[in-house]
Design a protein around this motif. Sequence first.
Motif, short mmCIF file in Angstrom:
data_model
loop_
_atom_site.label_atom_id
_atom_site.label_comp_id
_atom_site.label_asym_id
_atom_site.label_seq_id
_atom_site.Cartn_x
_atom_site.Cartn_y
_atom_site.Cartn_z
N ASP A 17 0.87 -1.43 -0.09
CA ASP A 17 -0.05 -0.15 -0.12
C ASP A 17 0.86 1.24 -0.01
O ASP A 17 0.71 2.09 0.71
CB ASP A 17 -0.99 0.29 1.29
N SER A 32 2.09 0.16 4.32
CA SER A 32 1.86 -0.73 5.39
C SER A 32 2.95 -1.71 5.79
O SER A 32 3.79 -2.01 4.63
CB SER A 32 0.63 -1.59 4.95
N MET A 50 -1.53 -6.11 10.75
CA MET A 50 -0.47 -5.09 10.87
C MET A 50 -0.39 -4.49 12.09
O MET A 50 -1.47 -4.01 12.41
CB MET A 50 -0.32 -4.63 9.78
N GLY A 225 -8.65 1.85 -1.87
CA GLY A 225 -7.23 2.24 -2.32
C GLY A 225 -7.31 3.65 -3.20
O GLY A 225 -6.94 3.55 -4.33
N THR A 273 -4.74 -8.32 -3.54
CA THR A 273 -5.03 -6.99 -3.54
C THR A 273 -3.79 -6.29 -4.42
O THR A 273 -2.95 -6.53 -5.03
CB THR A 273 -4.78 -6.34 -1.97
N HIS A 275 -2.71 -1.82 -4.95
CA HIS A 275 -2.91 -0.69 -4.13
C HIS A 275 -1.80 0.17 -4.77
O HIS A 275 -0.51 -0.25 -4.61
CB HIS A 275 -2.84 -0.77 -2.62
N HIS A 290 2.41 -2.59 -4.96
CA HIS A 290 2.89 -3.70 -4.51
C HIS A 290 2.25 -4.93 -5.31
O HIS A 290 1.63 -4.94 -5.91
CB HIS A 290 2.70 -3.72 -2.96
N ARG A 302 3.37 -8.87 1.07
CA ARG A 302 3.50 -8.00 -0.20
C ARG A 302 4.72 -7.16 -0.10
O ARG A 302 5.46 -7.03 0.88
CB ARG A 302 2.15 -7.22 -0.44
O1 FUB Z 1 -3.15 -3.61 3.38
C1 FUB Z 1 -4.66 -3.80 3.75
C2 FUB Z 1 -5.64 -3.57 2.90
O2 FUB Z 1 -5.16 -4.30 1.82
C3 FUB Z 1 -5.47 -2.11 2.55
O3 FUB Z 1 -6.05 -1.23 3.33
C4 FUB Z 1 -6.11 -2.35 1.26
O4 FUB Z 1 -5.94 -1.34 0.15
C5 FUB Z 1 -5.56 -3.48 0.47
O5 FUB Z 1 -4.18 -3.37 -0.23
#
Ligand code: FUB
Length: 325
Positions: A17, A32, A50, A225, A273, A275, A290, A302
């Motif tokens: 992200d 992230s 996370m 995103g 995902t 983003h 990513h 990721r």
């Molecule tokens: O990283 C957690 C979630 O996964 C994000 O908030 C979304 O955008 C997706 O990438």
Amino acid sequence: MNDNERKPLVTNIFTADPSAHVFDGKIYIYPSHDMDIDHEEDDDGEQYCMEDYHILSMDTIDGPCKDNGLALHQDDIPWVGRQLWAPDAVKVNGKYYLVFPAKDKDDVFRIGVAESDSPVGPFKPQDNYIEGSYSIDPAVLLDDDGRIYCYNGGLWGGQLEMWQSGSFNPDEHRPEGDEKALGPLFAEFKQDMTGFVAAPKMIDILDENGEPIKAGDEDRRYFEGPWMHKFNGKYYLSYSTGTTHYLCYAEGDKPDGPFTYKGRIMEPVIGWTTHHSIVEINGEWYLFYHDSEFSGGASNKRSVKYTKLNIAEDGTIETIHPYDH
Ligand code: FUB
């Protein structure tokens, strides 16, 4: 393509992200920090558990990328229960603000702000989340006139559907078929970053006929995103389509829309995902994104990468095929 492009920027930790910015001539990436754990996948995103943030930095786009260590941990944020998801950052009046989503103690996603004198932290969080904020994935635009806009929201695990009545209802239905798709939220930050000027409102994304994109149009409808970049005075909202795994964009004349769907920025990456962020560095445009190639396909592990983005004079973005070299 330079030696860094389409490769993980760091491999000592998993990152996702990415929100990239140039502050004081240097490149900073606010990602992230994915945990190195095995976790079953579910639609609510429990696998994205996370706990902290690390900021990445680069002196030049083709030079090394540094992990600047712990910038903020969930244990130091009074209102947070769990799940520090995709952050962004903005520099206002010489201070750096990390803007991040997390679940509060009631397991409801909110948006928080933390402040630092340094772009890489450590960041000091505000005591509570931004009043009136909800859902995930904040992206902040500091506009040319100094106003600070926040775009955010995500379906499913991001809880956006659960607020359709105006208050939190975990049993709210998910729009489908010919129903109007939900859009991202728009709000303006106060100049001191302690709150929103007014309650967030939902942005409209329209098709080529000026009709709202429908919930069943999964190749084009908003999922999560959001990012906002400006090009030749116009506003470009880009986002992930989630279930169909595209990065798309839409064009508008005002920061709060409406926006008209324009096309696809990137085809799907490895992992569920997708983003991104879009940033201009020394006159060239780049897409930070990513994928899960480095972890062998684990959606919750990721790695942030970047690639050059070709934008035509009229704002049209050339579609990227992430594994073509
Ligand atoms: O990283 C957690 C979630 O996964 C994000 O908030 C979304 O955008 C997706 O990438």
